[in-house]
Scaffold this active site. Structure first.
Site, PDB file in Angstrom:
ATOM      1  N   ASP A 103       0.981  -1.108   0.033  1.00  0.00           N
ATOM      2  CA  ASP A 103      -0.014  -0.158  -0.085  1.00  0.00           C
ATOM      3  C   ASP A 103       0.762   1.238   0.022  1.00  0.00           C
ATOM      4  O   ASP A 103       1.498   1.376   1.034  1.00  0.00           O
ATOM      5  CB  ASP A 103      -0.864   0.026   1.399  1.00  0.00           C
TER       6      ASP A 103
ATOM      7  N   LYS B 244      -2.295   6.153  -4.323  1.00  0.00           N
ATOM      8  CA  LYS B 244      -3.126   7.171  -4.101  1.00  0.00           C
ATOM      9  C   LYS B 244      -3.123   8.111  -4.555  1.00  0.00           C
ATOM     10  O   LYS B 244      -1.843   8.887  -4.762  1.00  0.00           O
ATOM     11  CB  LYS B 244      -3.344   7.405  -2.635  1.00  0.00           C
TER      12      LYS B 244
ATOM     13  N   TYR C 294       3.666   9.966   1.177  1.00  0.00           N
ATOM     14  CA  TYR C 294       4.598   9.252   2.066  1.00  0.00           C
ATOM     15  C   TYR C 294       5.684   9.420   1.624  1.00  0.00           C
ATOM     16  O   TYR C 294       7.068   9.110   2.369  1.00  0.00           O
ATOM     17  CB  TYR C 294       4.339   7.571   2.016  1.00  0.00           C
TER      18      TYR C 294
ATOM     19  N   HIS D 231      -7.114   9.716  -1.933  1.00  0.00           N
ATOM     20  CA  HIS D 231      -6.386   9.571  -0.572  1.00  0.00           C
ATOM     21  C   HIS D 231      -7.438  10.064   0.364  1.00  0.00           C
ATOM     22  O   HIS D 231      -7.687   9.554   1.321  1.00  0.00           O
ATOM     23  CB  HIS D 231      -5.272  10.391  -0.622  1.00  0.00           C
TER      24      HIS D 231
HETATM   25  P1  NAP Z   1      -0.170   0.694  12.089  1.00  0.00           P
HETATM   26  O1  NAP Z   1       0.040  -0.215  10.805  1.00  0.00           O
HETATM   27  O2  NAP Z   1      -1.565   0.516  12.811  1.00  0.00           O
HETATM   28  O3  NAP Z   1       1.131   0.757  13.032  1.00  0.00           O
HETATM   29  C1  NAP Z   1       2.327   0.756  12.729  1.00  0.00           C
HETATM   30  C2  NAP Z   1       3.154   0.660  13.893  1.00  0.00           C
HETATM   31  O4  NAP Z   1       2.844  -0.754  14.317  1.00  0.00           O
HETATM   32  C3  NAP Z   1       4.587   0.790  13.829  1.00  0.00           C
HETATM   33  O5  NAP Z   1       4.938   1.396  14.864  1.00  0.00           O
HETATM   34  C4  NAP Z   1       5.193  -0.901  13.759  1.00  0.00           C
HETATM   35  O6  NAP Z   1       6.351  -0.780  14.192  1.00  0.00           O
HETATM   36  C5  NAP Z   1       4.288  -1.205  14.604  1.00  0.00           C
HETATM   37  N1  NAP Z   1       4.097  -2.655  14.612  1.00  0.00           N
HETATM   38  C6  NAP Z   1       3.868  -3.486  13.093  1.00  0.00           C
HETATM   39  N2  NAP Z   1       3.807  -4.693  13.338  1.00  0.00           N
HETATM   40  C7  NAP Z   1       3.798  -5.065  14.451  1.00  0.00           C
HETATM   41  C8  NAP Z   1       3.736  -6.169  15.434  1.00  0.00           C
HETATM   42  N3  NAP Z   1       3.901  -7.340  14.965  1.00  0.00           N
HETATM   43  N4  NAP Z   1       3.968  -6.121  16.965  1.00  0.00           N
HETATM   44  C9  NAP Z   1       4.305  -4.631  17.560  1.00  0.00           C
HETATM   45  N5  NAP Z   1       4.393  -3.664  16.735  1.00  0.00           N
HETATM   46  C10 NAP Z   1       3.988  -3.727  15.292  1.00  0.00           C
HETATM   47  O7  NAP Z   1      -0.127   2.301  11.534  1.00  0.00           O
HETATM   48  P2  NAP Z   1      -0.205   2.884  10.146  1.00  0.00           P
HETATM   49  O8  NAP Z   1       1.053   3.233   9.422  1.00  0.00           O
HETATM   50  O9  NAP Z   1      -1.024   4.262  10.411  1.00  0.00           O
HETATM   51  O10 NAP Z   1      -1.389   2.153   9.240  1.00  0.00           O
HETATM   52  C11 NAP Z   1      -1.040   1.168   8.255  1.00  0.00           C
HETATM   53  C12 NAP Z   1      -1.044   1.858   6.904  1.00  0.00           C
HETATM   54  O11 NAP Z   1      -2.380   2.284   6.389  1.00  0.00           O
HETATM   55  C13 NAP Z   1       0.000   2.782   6.696  1.00  0.00           C
HETATM   56  O12 NAP Z   1       1.443   2.851   6.611  1.00  0.00           O
HETATM   57  C14 NAP Z   1      -0.640   3.350   5.273  1.00  0.00           C
HETATM   58  O13 NAP Z   1      -0.083   2.548   4.024  1.00  0.00           O
HETATM   59  C15 NAP Z   1      -2.377   3.118   5.527  1.00  0.00           C
HETATM   60  N6  NAP Z   1      -2.797   4.359   5.971  1.00  0.00           N
HETATM   61  C16 NAP Z   1      -3.776   5.133   5.156  1.00  0.00           C
HETATM   62  C17 NAP Z   1      -4.337   6.257   5.268  1.00  0.00           C
HETATM   63  C18 NAP Z   1      -5.331   6.750   4.360  1.00  0.00           C
HETATM   64  O14 NAP Z   1      -5.521   8.140   4.703  1.00  0.00           O
HETATM   65  N7  NAP Z   1      -5.608   6.182   3.500  1.00  0.00           N
HETATM   66  C19 NAP Z   1      -3.922   6.603   6.743  1.00  0.00           C
HETATM   67  C20 NAP Z   1      -3.231   5.989   7.479  1.00  0.00           C
HETATM   68  C21 NAP Z   1      -2.706   4.926   7.135  1.00  0.00           C
HETATM   69  P3  NAP Z   1       7.662  -1.173  13.202  1.00  0.00           P
HETATM   70  O15 NAP Z   1       7.574   0.057  12.104  1.00  0.00           O
HETATM   71  O16 NAP Z   1       8.924  -0.582  14.098  1.00  0.00           O
HETATM   72  O17 NAP Z   1       7.684  -2.618  12.805  1.00  0.00           O
END
Ligand code: NAP
Length: 316
Positions: free
Chosen positions: A43, A77, A48, A110
């Site tokens: 994704d 996006k 980003y 987005h």
């Molecule tokens: P998330 O996936 O909820 O959380 C990421 C965090 O979780 C990082 O600190 C990561 O650490 C940690 N983590 C991952 N696997 C883990 C595990 N097995 N155990 C413990 N901690 C773990 O946060 P997010 O990045 O906000 O959301 C995911 C994706 O959704 C984004 O990267 C993006 O691609 C997408 N997104 C889209 C939008 C939108 O507006 N469309 C908005 C927000 C997000 P490490 O990095 O240290 O492994």
């Protein structure tokens, strides 16, 4: 790996890798490692600021034959500064150039938020265009034209409410393949999920782990922790897995695509394995009882004096 079917019969891997906050060469290494481990869904987004790095990883994996293009699902996006019809094509072409791809599997709008062209992150209300200035239907129709021209296989949206989805469908007759929104046990989006199911729109759950690594200025005081919630922890203990694994399994088991971001190899492995974890019906119900409508990515960052957007009109 489980797959979910799209309206047109195509299928998408239920687990993808989120790439927000992966910076520079870390993005390249992480995506390359993920594909090596068996991830088949990435994704991305130009905002980003890592698509050129991810492009290097994709090129390496595709050229080396680790995966074929047909087996890989790549989403990107359209950023808010390119909502005008004439700006959609150059934005998509830039993303394809950066990712070193001929086509995307999915191109999402987005946010239902428009900026003036060239304004990547507005400093104040004057940096925005209203949805009267650039209707969502105008942007959507331009995205549909790019899909018909073969630059992306599917189009979808992100951060759309039920009412915005309904208006878009009524106005253009084209149903988004996917709506990508925040979802986890504290924000289950049940009404939206039901609407999406009725209309054969797949829902992708973003920030499924609570997005703990997002910038401090996007955080609220005393945010609840998904990882530390006793219900999540006790289910994790029962299966001898982490809280993160429980959250990922829950998302897939309720029929949503899930895209946790991870950077360490241990997290990448764990999250991939979590896609195979099965929770008992009673555990799913226990997790369902945690809903409290809490958003980590609450949209208040689009509220600026003199600007057209508020959290209330965003999530209508
Ligand atoms: P998330 O996936 O909820 O959380 C990421 C965090 O979780 C990082 O600190 C990561 O650490 C940690 N983590 C991952 N696997 C883990 C595990 N097995 N155990 C413990 N901690 C773990 O946060 P997010 O990045 O906000 O959301 C995911 C994706 O959704 C984004 O990267 C993006 O691609 C997408 N997104 C889209 C939008 C939108 O507006 N469309 C908005 C927000 C997000 P490490 O990095 O240290 O492994």
């Amino acid at each position: 790996m489980r797959y979910f079917n799209l309206l047109d019969g195509d299928s998408v891997p239920a687990l993808g890798l989120g790439t927000w906050k992966l910076a520079g060469d870390d993005a390249r290494v992480t995506v390359q490692t993920a594909i090596g481990l068996g991830y088949r869904h990435i994704d991305c987004a130009p905002i980003y600021e890592n698509e050129p790095d991810i492009g290097r990883a994709l090129e390496f994996s595709l050229r080396g034959g680790e995966v074929s293009r047909e087996k890989l699902w790549v989403t990107s996006k359209l950023w808010n500064d390119s909502h005008r019809a004439d700006d959609v094509r150059p934005a998509l072409e830039r993303t394809l150039h950066d990712l070193q791809l001929d086509y995307l599997d999915l191109y999402l709008m987005h946010w239902p938020v428009a900026h003036k062209p060239g304004v990547s992150r507005p400093d104040d209300g004057t940096g925005f265009l209203s949805l009267e200035d650039v209707p969502l239907g105008e942007t959507w129709t331009a995205m549909r034209d790019r899909r018909d021209a073969g630059l992306c296989r599917h189009i979808g949206v992100a951060n759309f409410s039920t009412s915005k989805l309904q208006s878009l469908i009524d106005e253009t007759g084209t149903v988004p393949a996917v709506n990508q929104v925040e979802a986890h046990p504290f924000l289950q989006q049940r009404e939206l999920l039901e609407f999406c199911e009725e209309n054969k729109i797949l829902l992708t759950a973003y920030s499924p782990l609570g997005s703990r690594d997002r910038p401090d200025d996007m955080k609220q005081a005393d945010e609840p922790s998904l990882f530390d919630h006793p219900t999540v922890q006790s289910i994790a203990e029962r299966h001898d897995v982490s809280s993160a694994s429980v959250l990922i399994a829950w998302a897939i088991q309720r029929g949503t695509i899930v895209i946790p971001k991870a950077s360490s190899e241990a997290h990448l492995r764990e999250n991939l394995q979590a896609a195979e974890l099965e929770l008992a019906e009673s555990e799913m119900q226990d997790l369902e009882s945690l809903d409290r409508g809490f958003r980590y990515v609450d949209g208040t960052f689009w509220e600026m004096p003199g600007g057209p957007y508020t959290a209330a009109n965003l999530w209508d």
